[in-house]
Scaffold this motif. Sequence first.
Motif, PDB file in Angstrom:
ATOM      1  N   SER A 141       1.635  -2.311  22.083  1.00  0.00           N
ATOM      2  CA  SER A 141       2.651  -2.907  21.226  1.00  0.00           C
ATOM      3  C   SER A 141       2.149  -3.037  19.794  1.00  0.00           C
ATOM      4  CB  SER A 141       3.062  -4.296  21.743  1.00  0.00           C
ATOM      5  OG  SER A 141       1.950  -5.187  21.722  1.00  0.00           O
ATOM      6  N   GLY A 142       3.088  -3.246  18.880  1.00  0.00           N
ATOM      7  CA  GLY A 142       2.733  -3.406  17.477  1.00  0.00           C
ATOM      8  C   GLY A 142       3.951  -3.668  16.635  1.00  0.00           C
ATOM      9  N   THR A 143       3.759  -3.570  15.319  1.00  0.00           N
ATOM     10  CA  THR A 143       4.814  -3.847  14.357  1.00  0.00           C
ATOM     11  C   THR A 143       4.878  -2.721  13.338  1.00  0.00           C
ATOM     12  OG1 THR A 143       4.412  -6.222  14.602  1.00  0.00           O
ATOM     13  CG2 THR A 143       5.695  -5.532  12.696  1.00  0.00           C
ATOM     14  N   VAL A 144       6.090  -2.384  12.915  1.00  0.00           N
ATOM     15  CA  VAL A 144       6.292  -1.378  11.872  1.00  0.00           C
ATOM     16  C   VAL A 144       6.866  -2.080  10.649  1.00  0.00           C
ATOM     17  CG1 VAL A 144       7.390   0.792  11.242  1.00  0.00           C
ATOM     18  CG2 VAL A 144       6.725   0.388  13.621  1.00  0.00           C
ATOM     19  N   PRO A 181       9.352  -6.119   7.612  1.00  0.00           N
ATOM     20  CA  PRO A 181       9.528  -5.397   8.877  1.00  0.00           C
ATOM     21  C   PRO A 181      10.647  -4.377   8.781  1.00  0.00           C
ATOM     22  CG  PRO A 181      10.388  -7.634   9.050  1.00  0.00           C
ATOM     23  CD  PRO A 181       9.653  -7.560   7.739  1.00  0.00           C
ATOM     24  N   ILE A 182      10.523  -3.284   9.543  1.00  0.00           N
ATOM     25  CA  ILE A 182      11.536  -2.226   9.572  1.00  0.00           C
ATOM     26  C   ILE A 182      12.214  -2.251  10.941  1.00  0.00           C
ATOM     27  CG2 ILE A 182      12.023   0.223   9.301  1.00  0.00           C
ATOM     28  CD1 ILE A 182       9.470   0.498   7.709  1.00  0.00           C
ATOM     29  N   PRO A 183      13.409  -2.839  11.057  1.00  0.00           N
ATOM     30  CA  PRO A 183      14.132  -2.804  12.334  1.00  0.00           C
ATOM     31  C   PRO A 183      14.718  -1.420  12.570  1.00  0.00           C
ATOM     32  CG  PRO A 183      14.951  -4.529  10.835  1.00  0.00           C
ATOM     33  CD  PRO A 183      14.115  -3.604  10.031  1.00  0.00           C
ATOM     34  N   GLY A 184      14.881  -1.051  13.846  1.00  0.00           N
ATOM     35  CA  GLY A 184      15.561   0.185  14.198  1.00  0.00           C
ATOM     36  C   GLY A 184      14.732   1.444  14.057  1.00  0.00           C
ATOM     37  N   MET A 185      13.439   1.309  13.743  1.00  0.00           N
ATOM     38  CA  MET A 185      12.579   2.484  13.610  1.00  0.00           C
ATOM     39  C   MET A 185      12.150   2.965  14.996  1.00  0.00           C
ATOM     40  SD  MET A 185      11.041   4.768  11.790  1.00  0.00           S
ATOM     41  CE  MET A 185      11.203   4.126  10.103  1.00  0.00           C
ATOM     42  N   THR A 186      12.242   4.281  15.224  1.00  0.00           N
ATOM     43  CA  THR A 186      11.816   4.856  16.494  1.00  0.00           C
ATOM     44  C   THR A 186      10.300   5.027  16.503  1.00  0.00           C
ATOM     45  OG1 THR A 186      13.904   6.037  16.775  1.00  0.00           O
ATOM     46  CG2 THR A 186      12.029   6.850  18.044  1.00  0.00           C
ATOM     47  N   VAL A 187       9.686   4.671  17.632  1.00  0.00           N
ATOM     48  CA  VAL A 187       8.256   4.879  17.840  1.00  0.00           C
ATOM     49  C   VAL A 187       8.108   5.743  19.088  1.00  0.00           C
ATOM     50  CG1 VAL A 187       6.003   3.798  18.189  1.00  0.00           C
ATOM     51  CG2 VAL A 187       7.743   2.645  16.811  1.00  0.00           C
ATOM     52  N   ASN A 188       7.304   6.793  18.980  1.00  0.00           N
ATOM     53  CA  ASN A 188       7.109   7.742  20.075  1.00  0.00           C
ATOM     54  C   ASN A 188       5.781   7.509  20.780  1.00  0.00           C
ATOM     55  OD1 ASN A 188       9.515   8.937  19.368  1.00  0.00           O
ATOM     56  ND2 ASN A 188       8.600  10.774  18.500  1.00  0.00           N
ATOM     57  N   LEU A 189       5.807   7.702  22.090  1.00  0.00           N
ATOM     58  CA  LEU A 189       4.609   7.622  22.923  1.00  0.00           C
ATOM     59  C   LEU A 189       4.357   9.003  23.522  1.00  0.00           C
ATOM     60  CD1 LEU A 189       2.496   5.618  24.275  1.00  0.00           C
ATOM     61  CD2 LEU A 189       4.063   5.599  26.230  1.00  0.00           C
ATOM     62  N   GLY A 230      10.738  -5.797  13.560  1.00  0.00           N
ATOM     63  CA  GLY A 230       9.907  -4.608  13.427  1.00  0.00           C
ATOM     64  C   GLY A 230       8.935  -4.404  14.564  1.00  0.00           C
ATOM     65  N   VAL A 231       9.104  -5.137  15.662  1.00  0.00           N
ATOM     66  CA  VAL A 231       8.161  -5.092  16.776  1.00  0.00           C
ATOM     67  C   VAL A 231       8.608  -4.066  17.812  1.00  0.00           C
ATOM     68  CG1 VAL A 231       7.148  -6.431  18.685  1.00  0.00           C
ATOM     69  CG2 VAL A 231       7.462  -7.479  16.432  1.00  0.00           C
ATOM     70  N   TYR A 232       7.656  -3.340  18.374  1.00  0.00           N
ATOM     71  CA  TYR A 232       7.928  -2.400  19.456  1.00  0.00           C
ATOM     72  C   TYR A 232       6.930  -2.633  20.581  1.00  0.00           C
ATOM     73  CZ  TYR A 232       3.743   0.262  18.289  1.00  0.00           C
ATOM     74  OH  TYR A 232       2.442   0.632  18.087  1.00  0.00           O
ATOM     75  N   SER A 233       7.245  -2.116  21.760  1.00  0.00           N
ATOM     76  CA  SER A 233       6.335  -2.263  22.902  1.00  0.00           C
ATOM     77  C   SER A 233       6.624  -1.179  23.928  1.00  0.00           C
ATOM     78  CB  SER A 233       6.492  -3.642  23.552  1.00  0.00           C
ATOM     79  OG  SER A 233       5.624  -3.790  24.652  1.00  0.00           O
ATOM     80  N   VAL A 248      -2.886  -3.601  24.963  1.00  0.00           N
ATOM     81  CA  VAL A 248      -3.309  -3.270  23.609  1.00  0.00           C
ATOM     82  C   VAL A 248      -2.206  -3.710  22.647  1.00  0.00           C
ATOM     83  CG1 VAL A 248      -4.007  -1.435  22.034  1.00  0.00           C
ATOM     84  CG2 VAL A 248      -4.622  -1.288  24.438  1.00  0.00           C
ATOM     85  N   SER A 249      -2.567  -4.546  21.679  1.00  0.00           N
ATOM     86  CA  SER A 249      -1.580  -5.051  20.727  1.00  0.00           C
ATOM     87  C   SER A 249      -2.025  -4.770  19.297  1.00  0.00           C
ATOM     88  CB  SER A 249      -1.368  -6.558  20.922  1.00  0.00           C
ATOM     89  OG  SER A 249      -2.585  -7.262  20.745  1.00  0.00           O
ATOM     90  N   SER A 250      -1.180  -5.140  18.349  1.00  0.00           N
ATOM     91  CA  SER A 250      -1.431  -4.942  16.917  1.00  0.00           C
ATOM     92  C   SER A 250      -1.632  -3.473  16.546  1.00  0.00           C
ATOM     93  CB  SER A 250      -2.647  -5.768  16.463  1.00  0.00           C
ATOM     94  OG  SER A 250      -2.427  -7.139  16.671  1.00  0.00           O
ATOM     95  N   ILE A 251      -0.921  -2.582  17.237  1.00  0.00           N
ATOM     96  CA  ILE A 251      -0.930  -1.163  16.881  1.00  0.00           C
ATOM     97  C   ILE A 251       0.177  -0.980  15.853  1.00  0.00           C
ATOM     98  CG2 ILE A 251      -0.846   1.206  17.746  1.00  0.00           C
ATOM     99  CD1 ILE A 251      -3.201  -0.599  18.689  1.00  0.00           C
ATOM    100  N   ASP A 252      -0.169  -1.295  14.596  1.00  0.00           N
ATOM    101  CA  ASP A 252       0.809  -1.463  13.540  1.00  0.00           C
ATOM    102  C   ASP A 252       0.867  -0.275  12.587  1.00  0.00           C
ATOM    103  OD1 ASP A 252      -0.498  -4.767  13.413  1.00  0.00           O
ATOM    104  OD2 ASP A 252       1.267  -4.093  14.530  1.00  0.00           O
ATOM    105  N   PHE A 253       2.021  -0.124  11.966  1.00  0.00           N
ATOM    106  CA  PHE A 253       2.252   0.930  10.989  1.00  0.00           C
ATOM    107  C   PHE A 253       2.813   0.314   9.713  1.00  0.00           C
ATOM    108  CE2 PHE A 253       2.678   2.921  15.134  1.00  0.00           C
ATOM    109  CZ  PHE A 253       1.987   4.121  14.993  1.00  0.00           C
ATOM    110  N   ALA A 254       2.316   0.758   8.563  1.00  0.00           N
ATOM    111  CA  ALA A 254       2.874   0.387   7.263  1.00  0.00           C
ATOM    112  C   ALA A 254       3.319   1.678   6.588  1.00  0.00           C
ATOM    113  CB  ALA A 254       1.833  -0.349   6.414  1.00  0.00           C
ATOM    114  N   LEU A 255       4.621   1.911   6.543  1.00  0.00           N
ATOM    115  CA  LEU A 255       5.161   3.212   6.151  1.00  0.00           C
ATOM    116  C   LEU A 255       5.498   3.288   4.663  1.00  0.00           C
ATOM    117  CD1 LEU A 255       7.572   3.949   9.149  1.00  0.00           C
ATOM    118  CD2 LEU A 255       5.099   4.375   8.956  1.00  0.00           C
ATOM    119  N   ASP A 256       5.103   4.404   4.059  1.00  0.00           N
ATOM    120  CA  ASP A 256       5.447   4.696   2.667  1.00  0.00           C
ATOM    121  C   ASP A 256       6.771   5.438   2.602  1.00  0.00           C
ATOM    122  OD1 ASP A 256       3.131   3.838   0.966  1.00  0.00           O
ATOM    123  OD2 ASP A 256       2.049   5.170   2.327  1.00  0.00           O
ATOM    124  N   ILE A 257       7.445   5.333   1.455  1.00  0.00           N
ATOM    125  CA  ILE A 257       8.645   6.121   1.189  1.00  0.00           C
ATOM    126  C   ILE A 257       8.219   7.529   0.771  1.00  0.00           C
ATOM    127  CG2 ILE A 257      10.649   6.396  -0.314  1.00  0.00           C
ATOM    128  CD1 ILE A 257      11.046   4.212   1.649  1.00  0.00           C
TER     129      ILE A 257
END
Length: 322
Positions: A47-50, A58-66, A83-86, A142-151
């Motif tokens: 899990s983590g946050t984008v 936080p970015i709601p609605g962002m897709t995260v792929n596994l 912005g949380v996913y799991s 495993v937690s805090s698998i976070d992303f900080a996305l640039d434009i």
Amino acid sequence: MVPGQSSSARVGSLMRPSLFRRAAAVAALALISLTLGATPAQGATISGTVVAAAGMAPIPGMTVNLYTSAGVLLSQTITNGSGVYSFTVTAGTYYVKTFAGTVAPLSTYIDELYSPLFVGVPCVPCDVTTGFAFVMGATTVVSSIDFALDIGGGFSGTVRDAGTMATLNGVIIDVYDRFGILAKSFGIFSAGTYAISGLIPGTRYFARTRSSLNYADRLYNQFPCSPCAPQLGTPIVTSAGATLTGINFNLSPGGTVTGTVTNAAMSPLAGVTVQLFSLTGAGPVRFGVTNGSGGFSFTGLPTAFYFARTFVTPTQNYIDEI
């Protein structure tokens, strides 16, 4: 490690130069927490946050792929309002990356592959198996698998009939990197217009059409492409937060090759692969499988000489012909 204890390791000390501006904020995000031996309610989890790199919102609605250990897409999830996913997973090895898609404003973000060695590994495109491999046990958390996305940057344009200048729908725009690897695709469904976003600024990309209509595909800027090496086109370089306009395509109607595959008794043969080659033998430029009536068809062909051949499987027990 003693089962049931938690181990935290601060990562992200090696950063791309462009990311030093957000070092302090990312340092807080890049904390991985790993717990072994504890049994979560629904199995092992990643899990983590984008968040947005600018402002860390936080970015709601962002897709995260596994992805699996082989780099095959296994599952997708969407970030919640915070912005949380799991992901709930079984024992195995996994990779995680974001997927911004094609719909703005989410598509304006640059996709990233998770890696603890570098903060924000751009992935437009990338080999996901070069990221951090999460080796999960049946009870690993495993937690805090976070992303900080640039434009990122982007470009847009219109696809038209070269003769009538009427706009064309039903055309796909494919974008490739300098190695000829597909980076993004966009399907045109309205007014013949398209917009590609979330590209890495300052990077060379190449664009081509992929038409389901009877039009000959083109590589930007107006080179024939049936097929072609994308890197032979005109490079497109974008800037962060900006959209380069006027990346247009004018397509001419293509030719069509049709035929039927039969056996010696003139009975139609279904399921036979037919390949179409240019006069130079390069290709195949097209291939397809015969239908239930033994028929095949290739459309959108530029003016040229072609030849076709069959390609039967051993189980079909026929001799190939040109």
